[in-house]
Design a protein around this motif. Structure first.
Motif, PDB file in Angstrom:
ATOM      1  N   ALA A  93       0.881  -1.170   0.000  1.00 47.37           N
ATOM      2  CA  ALA A  93       0.000   0.000   0.000  1.00 47.37           C
ATOM      3  C   ALA A  93       0.917   1.216   0.000  1.00 47.37           C
ATOM      4  O   ALA A  93       1.673   1.424   0.953  1.00 47.37           O
ATOM      5  N   LEU A  94       0.899   1.957  -1.079  1.00 48.20           N
ATOM      6  CA  LEU A  94       1.831   3.077  -1.228  1.00 48.20           C
ATOM      7  C   LEU A  94       1.067   4.381  -1.388  1.00 48.20           C
ATOM      8  O   LEU A  94      -0.038   4.397  -1.936  1.00 48.20           O
ATOM      9  N   PRO A  95       1.671   5.473  -0.912  1.00 49.41           N
ATOM     10  CA  PRO A  95       1.020   6.780  -1.090  1.00 49.41           C
ATOM     11  C   PRO A  95       1.136   7.248  -2.533  1.00 49.41           C
ATOM     12  O   PRO A  95       2.201   7.153  -3.131  1.00 49.41           O
ATOM     13  N   ALA A  96       0.035   7.730  -3.074  1.00 48.43           N
ATOM     14  CA  ALA A  96       0.048   8.160  -4.478  1.00 48.43           C
ATOM     15  C   ALA A  96       1.018   9.318  -4.670  1.00 48.43           C
ATOM     16  O   ALA A  96       1.055  10.250  -3.872  1.00 48.43           O
ATOM     17  N   PRO A  97       1.823   9.244  -5.717  1.00 50.44           N
ATOM     18  CA  PRO A  97       2.710  10.369  -6.037  1.00 50.44           C
ATOM     19  C   PRO A  97       1.877  11.590  -6.462  1.00 50.44           C
ATOM     20  O   PRO A  97       0.696  11.455  -6.789  1.00 50.44           O
ATOM     21  N   ALA A  98       2.517  12.739  -6.463  1.00 51.32           N
ATOM     22  CA  ALA A  98       1.820  13.962  -6.858  1.00 51.32           C
ATOM     23  C   ALA A  98       1.571  13.981  -8.361  1.00 51.32           C
ATOM     24  O   ALA A  98       2.258  13.300  -9.125  1.00 51.32           O
ATOM     25  N   ASP A  99       0.576  14.754  -8.748  1.00 53.16           N
ATOM     26  CA  ASP A  99       0.345  15.068 -10.170  1.00 53.16           C
ATOM     27  C   ASP A  99       0.069  13.856 -11.040  1.00 53.16           C
ATOM     28  O   ASP A  99       0.578  13.746 -12.148  1.00 53.16           O
ATOM     29  N   ILE A 100      -0.718  12.916 -10.525  1.00 46.59           N
ATOM     30  CA  ILE A 100      -1.147  11.822 -11.391  1.00 46.59           C
ATOM     31  C   ILE A 100      -2.551  12.155 -11.833  1.00 46.59           C
ATOM     32  O   ILE A 100      -3.506  12.022 -11.068  1.00 46.59           O
ATOM     33  N   GLY A 101      -2.665  12.652 -13.050  1.00 49.48           N
ATOM     34  CA  GLY A 101      -3.996  12.982 -13.508  1.00 49.48           C
ATOM     35  C   GLY A 101      -3.978  13.775 -14.790  1.00 49.48           C
ATOM     36  O   GLY A 101      -2.924  14.121 -15.317  1.00 49.48           O
ATOM     37  N   VAL A 102      -5.172  14.024 -15.289  1.00 54.14           N
ATOM     38  CA  VAL A 102      -5.370  14.892 -16.437  1.00 54.14           C
ATOM     39  C   VAL A 102      -6.221  16.061 -15.934  1.00 54.14           C
ATOM     40  O   VAL A 102      -6.506  16.144 -14.742  1.00 54.14           O
ATOM     41  N   PRO A 130       6.949   5.497 -12.336  1.00 57.91           N
ATOM     42  CA  PRO A 130       6.591   5.838 -13.731  1.00 57.91           C
ATOM     43  C   PRO A 130       5.691   4.790 -14.378  1.00 57.91           C
ATOM     44  O   PRO A 130       4.859   5.141 -15.222  1.00 57.91           O
ATOM     45  N   VAL A 131       5.859   3.543 -13.980  1.00 58.76           N
ATOM     46  CA  VAL A 131       5.031   2.479 -14.548  1.00 58.76           C
ATOM     47  C   VAL A 131       3.579   2.664 -14.115  1.00 58.76           C
ATOM     48  O   VAL A 131       2.645   2.595 -14.923  1.00 58.76           O
ATOM     49  N   PHE A 132       3.409   2.931 -12.834  1.00 55.08           N
ATOM     50  CA  PHE A 132       2.072   3.171 -12.295  1.00 55.08           C
ATOM     51  C   PHE A 132       1.465   4.418 -12.936  1.00 55.08           C
ATOM     52  O   PHE A 132       0.319   4.425 -13.382  1.00 55.08           O
ATOM     53  N   ARG A 133       2.251   5.469 -13.005  1.00 51.75           N
ATOM     54  CA  ARG A 133       1.769   6.732 -13.574  1.00 51.75           C
ATOM     55  C   ARG A 133       1.260   6.542 -15.011  1.00 51.75           C
ATOM     56  O   ARG A 133       0.150   6.942 -15.356  1.00 51.75           O
ATOM     57  N   ASP A 134       2.080   5.888 -15.830  1.00 46.59           N
ATOM     58  CA  ASP A 134       1.683   5.686 -17.231  1.00 46.59           C
ATOM     59  C   ASP A 134       0.421   4.839 -17.331  1.00 46.59           C
ATOM     60  O   ASP A 134      -0.458   5.117 -18.142  1.00 46.59           O
ATOM     61  N   ALA A 135       0.349   3.803 -16.494  1.00 47.23           N
ATOM     62  CA  ALA A 135      -0.806   2.901 -16.561  1.00 47.23           C
ATOM     63  C   ALA A 135      -2.083   3.653 -16.181  1.00 47.23           C
ATOM     64  O   ALA A 135      -3.121   3.500 -16.823  1.00 47.23           O
ATOM     65  N   VAL A 136      -2.016   4.474 -15.140  1.00 50.11           N
ATOM     66  CA  VAL A 136      -3.212   5.185 -14.679  1.00 50.11           C
ATOM     67  C   VAL A 136      -3.645   6.248 -15.682  1.00 50.11           C
ATOM     68  O   VAL A 136      -4.812   6.336 -16.052  1.00 50.11           O
ATOM     69  N   VAL A 137      -2.691   7.038 -16.120  1.00 51.54           N
ATOM     70  CA  VAL A 137      -3.046   8.170 -16.983  1.00 51.54           C
ATOM     71  C   VAL A 137      -3.749   7.687 -18.256  1.00 51.54           C
ATOM     72  O   VAL A 137      -4.681   8.322 -18.744  1.00 51.54           O
ATOM     73  N   LEU A 173     -12.991   4.762  -8.344  1.00 49.11           N
ATOM     74  CA  LEU A 173     -11.834   3.934  -8.075  1.00 49.11           C
ATOM     75  C   LEU A 173     -11.360   3.414  -9.419  1.00 49.11           C
ATOM     76  O   LEU A 173     -12.172   3.083 -10.274  1.00 49.11           O
ATOM     77  N   THR A 174     -10.056   3.386  -9.606  1.00 43.86           N
ATOM     78  CA  THR A 174      -9.566   2.800 -10.842  1.00 43.86           C
ATOM     79  C   THR A 174      -8.715   1.588 -10.516  1.00 43.86           C
ATOM     80  O   THR A 174      -8.075   1.523  -9.461  1.00 43.86           O
ATOM     81  N   GLU A 175      -8.757   0.622 -11.388  1.00 42.99           N
ATOM     82  CA  GLU A 175      -7.888  -0.539 -11.240  1.00 42.99           C
ATOM     83  C   GLU A 175      -7.148  -0.715 -12.546  1.00 42.99           C
ATOM     84  O   GLU A 175      -7.761  -0.774 -13.612  1.00 42.99           O
ATOM     85  N   VAL A 176      -5.839  -0.732 -12.471  1.00 42.23           N
ATOM     86  CA  VAL A 176      -5.040  -0.842 -13.692  1.00 42.23           C
ATOM     87  C   VAL A 176      -4.079  -2.022 -13.597  1.00 42.23           C
ATOM     88  O   VAL A 176      -3.603  -2.368 -12.515  1.00 42.23           O
ATOM     89  N   ASP A 177      -3.832  -2.606 -14.743  1.00 40.43           N
ATOM     90  CA  ASP A 177      -2.836  -3.673 -14.844  1.00 40.43           C
ATOM     91  C   ASP A 177      -1.595  -3.094 -15.514  1.00 40.43           C
ATOM     92  O   ASP A 177      -1.708  -2.220 -16.368  1.00 40.43           O
ATOM     93  N   PHE A 178      -0.466  -3.604 -15.126  1.00 38.95           N
ATOM     94  CA  PHE A 178       0.750  -3.140 -15.805  1.00 38.95           C
ATOM     95  C   PHE A 178       1.767  -4.266 -15.852  1.00 38.95           C
ATOM     96  O   PHE A 178       1.692  -5.231 -15.086  1.00 38.95           O
ATOM     97  N   GLN A 179       2.678  -4.119 -16.773  1.00 40.32           N
ATOM     98  CA  GLN A 179       3.784  -5.063 -16.869  1.00 40.32           C
ATOM     99  C   GLN A 179       4.981  -4.320 -17.430  1.00 40.32           C
ATOM    100  O   GLN A 179       4.851  -3.552 -18.379  1.00 40.32           O
ATOM    101  N   GLU A 180       6.117  -4.504 -16.799  1.00 35.36           N
ATOM    102  CA  GLU A 180       7.303  -3.775 -17.245  1.00 35.36           C
ATOM    103  C   GLU A 180       8.531  -4.642 -17.002  1.00 35.36           C
ATOM    104  O   GLU A 180       8.670  -5.253 -15.953  1.00 35.36           O
TER     105      GLU A 180
END
Ligand SMILES: [Zn+2]
Ligand SMILES: [Zn+2]
Length: 183
Positions: A31-40, A120-127, A88-95
């Motif tokens: 469980a991690l704190p969301a980084p700043a500026d993740i959004g549109v 950056p992986v999380f950021r790209d997946a969410v955006v 709530l968003t749920e995203v999958d990622f692989q890197e």
């Protein structure tokens, strides 16, 4: 991408326990704190909100393959009626994080020693999943263009008699002729 990672940064993950033997695997729930500026513009993940991650680290020949799912809260504004949107968003990622820059293309991710940066992986997946025009509900009817009231909150059939002052004069002068039914 030669900058060194800060091992204390919340999104920097150590692969120390994983080792480098191909096939070695570890699962982590974080469980991690969301980084700043993740959004549109109109929606995003609030800074420091809890992001739940379920990740799998797998050592492969060239590096560490990270596969995971992240769940994060979203906050924004309805593009039609400007009411708050909370979801709530749920995203999958692989890197694949490469051990060596020699094996990787410029845009690929690299390990920094035993560390990798998931941010950056999380950021790209969410955006990628964020709607450019978020809505409070799919059938949101927005705001009345005349008075700005939110139509979902207004009386059914909310509307305005739009009478321009100049028309009002003309309507008084010209007698009504019943053209309406002819065509
Ligand atoms: Zn709305
Ligand atoms: Zn109105």
């Amino acid at each position: 991408m030669t900058q060194h990672l800060d091992p204390r940064a919340p999104w920097v993950i150590s692969t120390h326990d994983l080792g480098r033997r191909p096939g070695s695997m570890r699962r982590m729930n974080l469980a991690l704190p969301a980084p700043a500026d993740i959004g549109v513009d109109m929606i995003g993940v609030p800074k420091d909100a809890d992001v739940e991650l379920d990740i799998r680290l797998e050592a492969v020949m060239e590096g560490v393959l990270v596969t995971g799912t992240a769940q994060a809260p979203l906050r924004g504004e309805c593009a039609r009626c400007l009411e708050p949107v909370i979801s709530l968003t749920e995203v999958d990622f692989q890197e694949l994080f490469f051990y060596s820059a020699e094996d990787a293309a410029e845009s690929d991710s690299l390990l920094d020693g035993e560390l990798l940066d998931l941010e950056p992986v999380f950021r790209d997946a969410v955006v990628l999943t964020l709607p450019l025009s978020p809505v409070c509900s799919e059938d949101c009817t927005g705001l009345c263009v005349e008075c700005g009231v939110r139509l979902a909150d207004a009386e059914p059939g909310h509307g305005h008699e739009v009478v321009d002052a100049r028309w009002a004069k003309l309507q008084g002068l010209i007698p009504e002729h019943n053209n309406d039914q002819e065509s």
